[in-house]
Design a protein around this motif. Structure first.
Motif, short mmCIF file in Angstrom:
data_model
loop_
_atom_site.label_atom_id
_atom_site.label_comp_id
_atom_site.label_asym_id
_atom_site.label_seq_id
_atom_site.Cartn_x
_atom_site.Cartn_y
_atom_site.Cartn_z
N TRP B 175 0.82 -1.21 0.00
CA TRP B 175 0.00 0.00 0.00
C TRP B 175 0.85 1.25 0.00
O TRP B 175 0.44 2.27 0.53
CB TRP B 175 -0.93 0.02 1.22
N LYS B 176 2.04 1.18 -0.52
CA LYS B 176 2.84 2.40 -0.58
C LYS B 176 2.05 3.50 -1.26
O LYS B 176 1.31 3.25 -2.21
CB LYS B 176 4.14 2.13 -1.35
N ALA B 177 2.23 4.72 -0.76
CA ALA B 177 1.40 5.84 -1.22
C ALA B 177 1.76 6.30 -2.63
O ALA B 177 2.09 7.46 -2.85
CB ALA B 177 1.52 7.00 -0.23
N ASP B 178 1.73 5.39 -3.58
CA ASP B 178 1.90 5.78 -4.98
C ASP B 178 1.02 4.83 -5.80
O ASP B 178 -0.04 4.43 -5.32
CB ASP B 178 3.37 5.75 -5.40
N TRP B 179 1.45 4.39 -6.96
CA TRP B 179 0.62 3.49 -7.74
C TRP B 179 0.30 2.19 -7.00
O TRP B 179 -0.71 1.54 -7.26
CB TRP B 179 1.28 3.19 -9.09
N ASN B 180 1.15 1.82 -6.03
CA ASN B 180 0.92 0.57 -5.30
C ASN B 180 -0.45 0.53 -4.65
O ASN B 180 -1.20 -0.43 -4.83
CB ASN B 180 1.99 0.42 -4.21
N VAL B 181 -0.77 1.57 -3.88
CA VAL B 181 -2.05 1.55 -3.16
C VAL B 181 -3.20 1.68 -4.15
O VAL B 181 -4.28 1.13 -3.95
CB VAL B 181 -2.07 2.65 -2.06
N GLY B 182 -2.94 2.38 -5.27
CA GLY B 182 -3.97 2.51 -6.30
C GLY B 182 -4.37 1.15 -6.85
O GLY B 182 -5.55 0.85 -7.02
N ILE B 183 -3.37 0.30 -7.10
CA ILE B 183 -3.66 -1.03 -7.64
C ILE B 183 -4.52 -1.83 -6.66
O ILE B 183 -5.47 -2.50 -7.06
CB ILE B 183 -2.35 -1.78 -7.95
N ASP B 184 -4.23 -1.72 -5.39
CA ASP B 184 -5.02 -2.50 -4.44
C ASP B 184 -6.45 -1.99 -4.34
O ASP B 184 -7.38 -2.78 -4.16
CB ASP B 184 -4.33 -2.52 -3.06
N PHE B 185 -6.62 -0.67 -4.45
CA PHE B 185 -7.98 -0.14 -4.50
C PHE B 185 -8.69 -0.73 -5.73
O PHE B 185 -9.80 -1.24 -5.64
CB PHE B 185 -7.96 1.39 -4.59
N ASN B 186 -8.02 -0.68 -6.87
CA ASN B 186 -8.61 -1.18 -8.10
C ASN B 186 -9.02 -2.64 -7.99
O ASN B 186 -10.10 -3.03 -8.43
CB ASN B 186 -7.62 -1.04 -9.26
N ASN B 187 -8.14 -3.45 -7.39
CA ASN B 187 -8.44 -4.87 -7.25
C ASN B 187 -9.75 -5.09 -6.51
O ASN B 187 -10.62 -5.83 -6.97
CB ASN B 187 -7.31 -5.58 -6.49
N LEU B 188 -9.86 -4.44 -5.35
CA LEU B 188 -11.07 -4.63 -4.54
C LEU B 188 -12.29 -4.04 -5.25
O LEU B 188 -13.37 -4.62 -5.26
CB LEU B 188 -10.89 -3.95 -3.18
N PHE B 189 -12.08 -2.88 -5.87
CA PHE B 189 -13.18 -2.18 -6.54
C PHE B 189 -13.78 -3.05 -7.64
O PHE B 189 -15.00 -3.20 -7.75
CB PHE B 189 -12.61 -0.88 -7.13
#
Lengths: 338, 402
Positions: B175-189
């Protein structure tokens, strides 16, 4: 000096300043007023990508750039006035915050959040840099001549270390399992996560900046101390002035132009704070104006970048610097004319 | 002969010796830029065996490849690409169709490897990558926990592990505050059935699925190292290796590192399974992407031919044989290991591919920043979602989508 001689000496420097400073500045200024939008068409595209166990093909409407006959994307460039500045600053949110007094809402806008941090950072570090710089200078000046060389060398070390490296070293001391965190955890007996607290990261970044820049102030002040008038100091002593009075009425007035100089340099430098954000991985907690510009410039996953907004934000940063150094400059100018 | 010439001669000798492993001897200088994770290192080494090949492994290839290939002539002949990074290259027309070259040299490619856009082969994929469940088999067995199928079960398992106190933190996440956390949001979304944008490119993130995703992230974060916003893939990998966490939805490409005797304390203890579903019985909350290479347009046809052959050499069956466990290869000859179970199950359970579209980068950019502010408590879930849409609209207008 003859005019010809004058221009022979000054000419190359003026030329380089125009080439490398003035022209890029004009270009950034221009880019902050224009928006270049690629022409996009929506087409039905079949895309085949790997699947398991076999390939998956999907046909879907997709927006894609229109290419000209040379295979370059077609772009429409138009003058948009202050639109880019508006999308950075969001004046609507600002007015609403001012009229309703709800400044938390304002800090949801990146620009204002960055400005808040940048100003706090700049003005809190300034007195520490001046104070600690002066303290080291006085200490070195009063220490035995034999010790001065080594002491000067050690005091200068933080200034020599590359900012990102220095920042990362301090970050490592305090992050999750860092040595200092471990020691603190041992003292208080429970887990501490320093990097989850915005204020703690902010304080660490300021601490690092003071540690890094104080030696610069020290060198300047130390040089200035060498020129203090011995006679004035002696007469002050004969008149019964205490150590503090001598500092207040003889040494500080003598150093004043240098204090103004260090202040100017520090204000300009720390208003552009950037390395600390990188080194401390602080972007989740705190961002600075310079970081904001960098962030606009970074292409996203699909290669888009906001050059217009980056230009607008860097122009705003420049205006900010001018505004904060103006009082100092005016003061220096008045002293100069006197 | 001085020492420098000697070492130079030695390098040349090893270079010629190595080129024996390449099926042809490359005469035209070829430059490649690839991502820097272990699978690409293996490919790079194999490409270099052909001679006259210079490979730059670069973590930031995603930001560099577009401008580098747009130059004329291109700065590189070969660039590694994935679902995301191919978009700017396609948009700016800086990569070439590979149909002719595939017909001439691609006999050993499997159909799955050919990335076709509008009927033309624009890239060759070597592997797929995704996040799926990694878990400590020993801990799950000891505590009698079944492998979680969905995120409610993940939370229940985390609670049990926390109560047992066997590791520092039950969960890990990139969940690093860059594209990393974005990907995890996307996955769950995506797992919650969310849609990022509508047909007309207007945002659709501010939805039920968006709220559920944020709510779930908040719940998950309670079981993580509180400093999760600095955790990138290497960080989570080390947390696993140092026995600090018990499970994570984590990158398939890092699986081999779990059993690396030089780094890991958990050899043989890590199991993999499908990425959990967000809704019980739903599709896995994970998107998979492919990784491979594309050839620049702004180079001569001879150079393109040499580059294509070199790249194929880099990803041939022989390379896969030597580096079987480094990735989920699409290349002929790949033998899925035990660790590949998670990736394969995720795909079988119907995970969606990462979309290759212009809006993806724009919305990710908006998601990343705002989700971070949600997690640090600066914004409520509703504010976060409406701010994502506002930021996306600004981005999309400038990109010509709205």
């Amino acid at each position: 000096m003859r005019r010809r001689t004058f221009w022979t000496f000054v000419g190359p420097s003026v030329f380089l300043m125009v080439l490398f400073i003035a022209l890029p500045l004009v270009s950034v200024l221009w880019q902050s007023f224009v928006l270049s939008i690629p022409v996009v068409e929506t087409v039905e595209v079949e895309t085949c990508t790997p699947g398991f166990p076999s390939q998956v093909c999907v046909t879907a409407n997709k927006s894609q750039a229109v290419l000209d006959e040379n295979g370059k994307p077609v772009r429409i460039t138009s003058f948009v006035g202050l639109d880019l500045y508006k999308s950075v600053v969001e004046p609507g949110v600002f007015w609403q915050a001012v009229t309703s007094g709800d400044f938390a809402a304002l800090l949801r806008v990146d620009f204002w959040r960055a400005l808040r941090f940048t100003l706090t950072f700049t003005f809190i570090t300034l007195p520490f840099v001046l104070g600690i710089g002066l303290l080291i200078a006085l200490t070195v000046n009063n220490s035995a001549a034999r010790l001065r060389g080594p002491v000067i060398f050690v005091s200068l070390l933080p200034y020599i270390i590359t900012p990102v490296i220095g920042g990362i070293s301090i970050y490592w001391l305090f992050v999750g399992d860092g040595i200092v965190t471990r020691m603190l955890e041992g003292l208080v007996g429970h887990d501490i996560s320093i990097m989850t607290h915005g204020w703690a990261v902010e304080a660490l970044m300021m601490f690092y900046r003071v540690w890094h820049v104080a030696p610069f102030a020290f060198v300047i002040f130390y040089a200035g101390l060498q020129g203090v008038n011995r006679d004035t100091l002696e007469s002050a002593m004969i008149d019964g002035a205490s150590r503090f009075e001598r500092l207040r009425y003889v040494i500080i007035p003598h150093l004043f132009p240098l204090i103004v100089f260090v202040t100017l340099i520090h204000l300009m430098d720390s208003y552009r704070v950037f390395e600390e954000i990188v080194a401390f991985n602080a972007q989740s907690q705190r961002i600075s104006l310079q970081w904001l510009t960098y962030d606009f410039l970074q292409p996203d996953d699909s290669g888009n970048r906001a050059i217009g907004r980056a230009s607008a934000s860097s122009m705003l940063t420049m205006i900010g610097i001018v505004v904060i150094i103006l009082p100092v400059l005016r003061r220096a100018w008045r002293d100069h004319r006197r | 002969m001085n020492r420098i010439t000697l070492s130079l001669a030695l390098t040349l000798m090893t270079a010629t010796a190595a080129s024996a492993d390449c099926a042809f001897e490359n005469q035209i200088p070829v430059k490649a830029m690839t991502a820097a994770f272990p699978a690409y290192k293996a490919i790079a080494e194999n490409m270099q065996e052909c001679g006259n090949v210079q490979v730059e492994l670069d973590q930031e290839v995603r930001t560099k490849s577009a401008p580098a290939l747009a130059a004329n002539p291109s700065l590189y002949h070969i660039s590694s690409v994935h679902n995301g990074t191919i978009v700017p290259l396609l948009n700016e027309g800086t990569i070439r169709p590979l149909d002719d070259l595939v017909a001439k040299y691609g006999q050993n490619l499997t159909p799955n490897q050919l990335i076709k856009i509008d009927g033309k082969i624009m890239a060759i994929a070597f592997m797929v990558n995704m996040q799926h469940l990694f878990y400590r088999k020993d801990i799950f067995e000891e505590l009698g926990i079944a492998v979680p199928q969905n995120y409610d079960e993940v939370l229940a398992a985390a609670e049990k592990i926390k109560a047992a106190g066997v590791v520092d933190y039950p969960l890990g996440a990139t969940w690093k505050a860059d594209w990393n956390v974005g990907i995890d949001f996307n996955n769950l979304f995506v797992g919650f059935g969310g849609k990022f944008v509508n047909e007309d490119n207007t945002p659709a993130v501010n939805s039920e699925a968006g709220l559920k995703t944020l709510e779930m992230m908040k719940k998950l974060s309670a079981y993580m190292n509180p400093e999760y916003l600095v955790a990138d893939a290497t960080y989570v990998q080390q947390e696993f290796q140092q026995e600090k966490i018990a499970m994570s939805n984590f990158w398939a490409s890092r699986a081999a590192k779990m059993d690396d005797p030089a780094e890991s304390k958990v050899i043989g203890k890590i199991g993999t399974a499908s990425a959990p579903a967000a809704i019980p019985g739903g599709i896995p909350a994970a998107m998979f992407s492919w990784d491979g290479f594309a050839i620049a347009r702004n180079i001569s046809d001879e150079e393109a031919e040499a580059a294509f052959r070199v790249a194929l050499e880099g990803g041939d069956a022989e390379m896969v044989k030597e580096n079987n466990d480094l990735a989920i290869w699409l290349i002929e000859g790949y033998q899925p290991s035990d660790m590949a179970k998670g990736a394969i199950e995720t795909m079988q359970n119907g995970a969606l591919p990462t979309p290759s579209t212009v809006w993806r980068g724009l919305i990710n950019d908006a998601i990343e920043k705002n989700v971070v502010e949600f997690l640090t408590g600066k914004k409520t879930a509703e504010e976060t979602l409406s701010d994502i849409e506002a930021a996306y609209r600004t981005n999309a207008k400038e990109a010509g989508l709205l």
